[in-house]
Motif scaffolding. Sequence first.
Motif, short mmCIF file in Angstrom:
data_model
loop_
_atom_site.label_atom_id
_atom_site.label_comp_id
_atom_site.label_asym_id
_atom_site.label_seq_id
_atom_site.Cartn_x
_atom_site.Cartn_y
_atom_site.Cartn_z
N SER A 111 49.92 14.22 11.08
CA SER A 111 50.08 12.89 10.47
C SER A 111 49.18 12.73 9.26
CB SER A 111 49.76 11.80 11.50
OG SER A 111 50.66 11.85 12.59
N MET A 112 47.94 13.20 9.38
CA MET A 112 47.02 13.12 8.25
C MET A 112 47.50 13.99 7.09
SD MET A 112 44.73 10.91 9.04
CE MET A 112 46.11 10.07 9.86
N MET A 113 48.11 15.14 7.40
CA MET A 113 48.63 16.01 6.34
C MET A 113 49.74 15.32 5.56
SD MET A 113 48.85 19.93 7.62
CE MET A 113 49.12 20.41 5.93
N ILE A 114 50.64 14.65 6.26
CA ILE A 114 51.74 13.97 5.59
C ILE A 114 51.21 12.87 4.67
CG2 ILE A 114 53.74 12.48 5.94
CD1 ILE A 114 54.26 15.42 6.53
N VAL A 115 50.18 12.15 5.15
CA VAL A 115 49.60 11.07 4.34
C VAL A 115 49.01 11.63 3.06
CG1 VAL A 115 47.78 9.34 4.23
CG2 VAL A 115 49.18 9.52 6.29
N TRP A 116 48.17 12.68 3.17
CA TRP A 116 47.53 13.16 1.94
C TRP A 116 48.53 13.91 1.05
CZ3 TRP A 116 45.03 16.98 5.58
CH2 TRP A 116 45.27 18.31 5.23
N GLY A 117 49.58 14.50 1.63
CA GLY A 117 50.60 15.15 0.82
C GLY A 117 51.34 14.14 -0.04
N CYS A 118 51.68 12.99 0.56
CA CYS A 118 52.37 11.94 -0.20
C CYS A 118 51.48 11.40 -1.31
CB CYS A 118 52.79 10.81 0.74
SG CYS A 118 54.12 11.26 1.88
N LEU A 119 50.20 11.20 -1.01
CA LEU A 119 49.28 10.68 -2.02
C LEU A 119 49.07 11.68 -3.16
CD1 LEU A 119 46.67 8.99 0.35
CD2 LEU A 119 48.21 7.82 -1.26
N THR A 120 49.09 12.98 -2.82
CA THR A 120 48.97 14.00 -3.86
C THR A 120 50.13 13.93 -4.82
OG1 THR A 120 47.76 15.48 -2.36
CG2 THR A 120 48.80 16.49 -4.28
N MET A 121 51.34 13.76 -4.30
CA MET A 121 52.51 13.67 -5.17
C MET A 121 52.47 12.40 -6.03
SD MET A 121 55.69 15.24 -2.98
CE MET A 121 55.40 14.35 -1.45
N ILE A 122 51.94 11.32 -5.48
CA ILE A 122 51.83 10.08 -6.25
C ILE A 122 50.90 10.26 -7.44
CG2 ILE A 122 50.98 7.69 -6.15
CD1 ILE A 122 51.99 7.59 -3.26
N THR A 123 49.91 11.15 -7.30
CA THR A 123 48.98 11.42 -8.40
C THR A 123 49.72 11.87 -9.67
OG1 THR A 123 47.31 12.08 -6.78
CG2 THR A 123 46.89 12.67 -9.06
N ALA A 124 50.85 12.53 -9.47
CA ALA A 124 51.62 13.01 -10.63
C ALA A 124 52.14 11.87 -11.49
CB ALA A 124 52.79 13.87 -10.15
N ALA A 125 52.18 10.66 -10.95
CA ALA A 125 52.73 9.52 -11.70
C ALA A 125 51.66 8.67 -12.36
CB ALA A 125 53.57 8.65 -10.77
N THR A 126 50.40 9.06 -12.25
CA THR A 126 49.32 8.23 -12.79
C THR A 126 49.25 8.29 -14.31
OG1 THR A 126 47.77 10.08 -12.49
CG2 THR A 126 47.89 8.45 -10.72
N HIS A 127 48.65 7.24 -14.90
CA HIS A 127 48.54 7.16 -16.35
C HIS A 127 47.13 6.85 -16.83
CE1 HIS A 127 52.85 7.54 -17.04
NE2 HIS A 127 53.04 6.70 -16.02
N ASN A 128 46.17 6.78 -15.89
CA ASN A 128 44.78 6.56 -16.29
C ASN A 128 43.85 7.02 -15.18
OD1 ASN A 128 44.34 4.19 -14.40
ND2 ASN A 128 45.97 3.35 -15.69
N PRO A 129 42.59 7.32 -15.50
CA PRO A 129 41.65 7.80 -14.49
C PRO A 129 41.42 6.82 -13.35
CG PRO A 129 40.81 8.23 -16.70
CD PRO A 129 42.01 7.35 -16.86
N GLN A 130 41.52 5.53 -13.61
CA GLN A 130 41.26 4.53 -12.56
C GLN A 130 42.30 4.62 -11.44
OE1 GLN A 130 41.23 3.78 -15.94
NE2 GLN A 130 38.97 3.90 -15.95
N SER A 131 43.54 4.93 -11.78
CA SER A 131 44.59 5.08 -10.77
C SER A 131 44.29 6.27 -9.86
CB SER A 131 45.95 5.26 -11.43
OG SER A 131 46.29 4.14 -12.21
N ILE A 132 43.80 7.36 -10.47
CA ILE A 132 43.46 8.54 -9.68
C ILE A 132 42.31 8.23 -8.74
CG2 ILE A 132 42.66 10.93 -9.77
CD1 ILE A 132 44.12 11.25 -12.37
N MET A 133 41.34 7.43 -9.21
CA MET A 133 40.22 7.05 -8.35
C MET A 133 40.72 6.34 -7.09
SD MET A 133 37.29 5.64 -10.95
CE MET A 133 36.63 6.66 -12.27
N ALA A 134 41.64 5.40 -7.24
CA ALA A 134 42.16 4.66 -6.09
C ALA A 134 42.90 5.59 -5.12
CB ALA A 134 43.08 3.55 -6.56
N ILE A 135 43.71 6.48 -5.67
CA ILE A 135 44.47 7.41 -4.82
C ILE A 135 43.54 8.34 -4.07
CG2 ILE A 135 46.08 9.35 -4.88
CD1 ILE A 135 47.45 7.94 -7.26
N ARG A 136 42.53 8.86 -4.76
CA ARG A 136 41.62 9.83 -4.13
C ARG A 136 40.82 9.19 -3.00
NH1 ARG A 136 42.64 15.14 -5.20
NH2 ARG A 136 40.46 15.75 -5.21
N PHE A 137 40.55 7.89 -3.08
CA PHE A 137 39.85 7.22 -2.00
C PHE A 137 40.66 7.32 -0.70
CE2 PHE A 137 39.28 3.52 0.70
CZ PHE A 137 37.92 3.52 0.90
#
Length: 486
Positions: A111-137
């Motif tokens: 379950s934890m793998m699926i969560v972080w896998g989805c968040l990793t893919m969402i990182t591809a859609a970011t447009h500024n460092p602040q968005s990556i900070m929120a996702i990485r948290f």
Amino acid sequence: MAVATKFREYLSPGGSSEGERKLVQKLDFFILTFCCLMYFLNYLDRSNLTNAYVSGMKEDLDFKGNELTQINTVFTVGKTTRLTSSNGYVIGQVPSNLALYYIKPRYFFPSMMIVWGCLTMITAATHNPQSIMAIRFFQALAESSTFVGTHYILGAWYTERELGKRSGVFTASGLGGTLFGGLLQTIIHSSMDGLQGLAGWRWLFIVDGLMCVPVALYGFLLFPDTPQTTQVPYLSEAERELARSRVPRHVQRAPFNWAFVKRVFGSWYWYGFVMLWIIAGETESFSSNSLLALYMKAHPGRKYSVSQLNNYPTGVPAVGIVSTLFWATLTDFLGGKRYLVGYWIGITGIITSAMILAPSATTASTFAAYYWAGSVYACQATFFAWANDALRYEEDSLRAVVIASMNALSGAVNAWWSIVFYSANFAPKFTRGMWAMIGCSIALAIWTAGVSWMCARTEKDRINHGVETHSGDEVVSVDEMGTQKA
């Protein structure tokens, strides 16, 4: 000849009978394959942030100053853009290990793998460092279960004679993720950059996330949980009982009460091993902060290509893999003398830092120092195996909390340590960080000696009080005078 025979016996799967050897072989296949693949992807995700950074993300998202280091800090501890502390990877670890008492590992880990896998893919859609900070948290909360959870599981299934090798293989898989990350970015950048209008570094995060799905499914179907709860079809009832008999049995008490908290903080294990890993973690951060890649990116006299920026630093985790497997195997073979690694790291940290600080340092000598420094990764496997060994006769909940606390508090220190000593804008020399490495190396050698002394004293007290102990693969009892009883 006697040494060669002993070494061949040591490298065998383990166990004193054919049935036990077959059991260990099954455990190795199903536990290690899943845990190593999970950790491989965990580290692939972490290392690929830097790979993306040096492959175009810095320019595309307009990174400034030490924003990359701040993002890594958000992942480790969880910080807002104003750098006020919250909690991410750090606070996720103790709850994750305690959650394994209530949620079966074959449900929890995938379950934890699926969560972080989805968040990793969402990182591809970011447009500024602040968005990556929120996702990485939020990625940190999911990924915090992997490292400490696996070491808890390994300690639940394997004996002292078997544990170091397995811990080494597990740790090496994470380093394999770091090594492969640079090669993967090179492949993606050369073949997919611009595909469907997406930069190569964006495709990197999409591919990373998709890789988590089949591994999570494999764990859900075949991971064996713990000896006390396993119901997997590939273990017979006799094998399950054999697995339970191989490790000490404890009277288990509820972990969520005030008495348990007092047991944790009244034990020397918590203070000894947590501080050991805090210090060791800061020697390891010399390599885990991707300093060689940042050194190359900021080199004043040479401009490296994207392929070179991704490929050359892979030598650091490559050295780490060799060192990890060597020391994990050697300390097992020597009867669990894990403290030897602390002294090796002390020597390595002082010499490599001095090589980089030297006024006469050349690019070649600096590369050599960073590669050699990769050998300090060996402390991961050996020190967590050491904690599992030392706590083998304590209740499992205490072992779970000590192991999780080691990595959690090390992460908390590393969060601000990375900014203070290894911030990206300190490249290429990282002078402050070199001196910090020398200080940590000296402190680690001293603290290692202290923990070794406490372990020896505790073992002596255990023998004098007639507590069950292990001698090789045979369980024996010891009377008040230290004499083995049949």
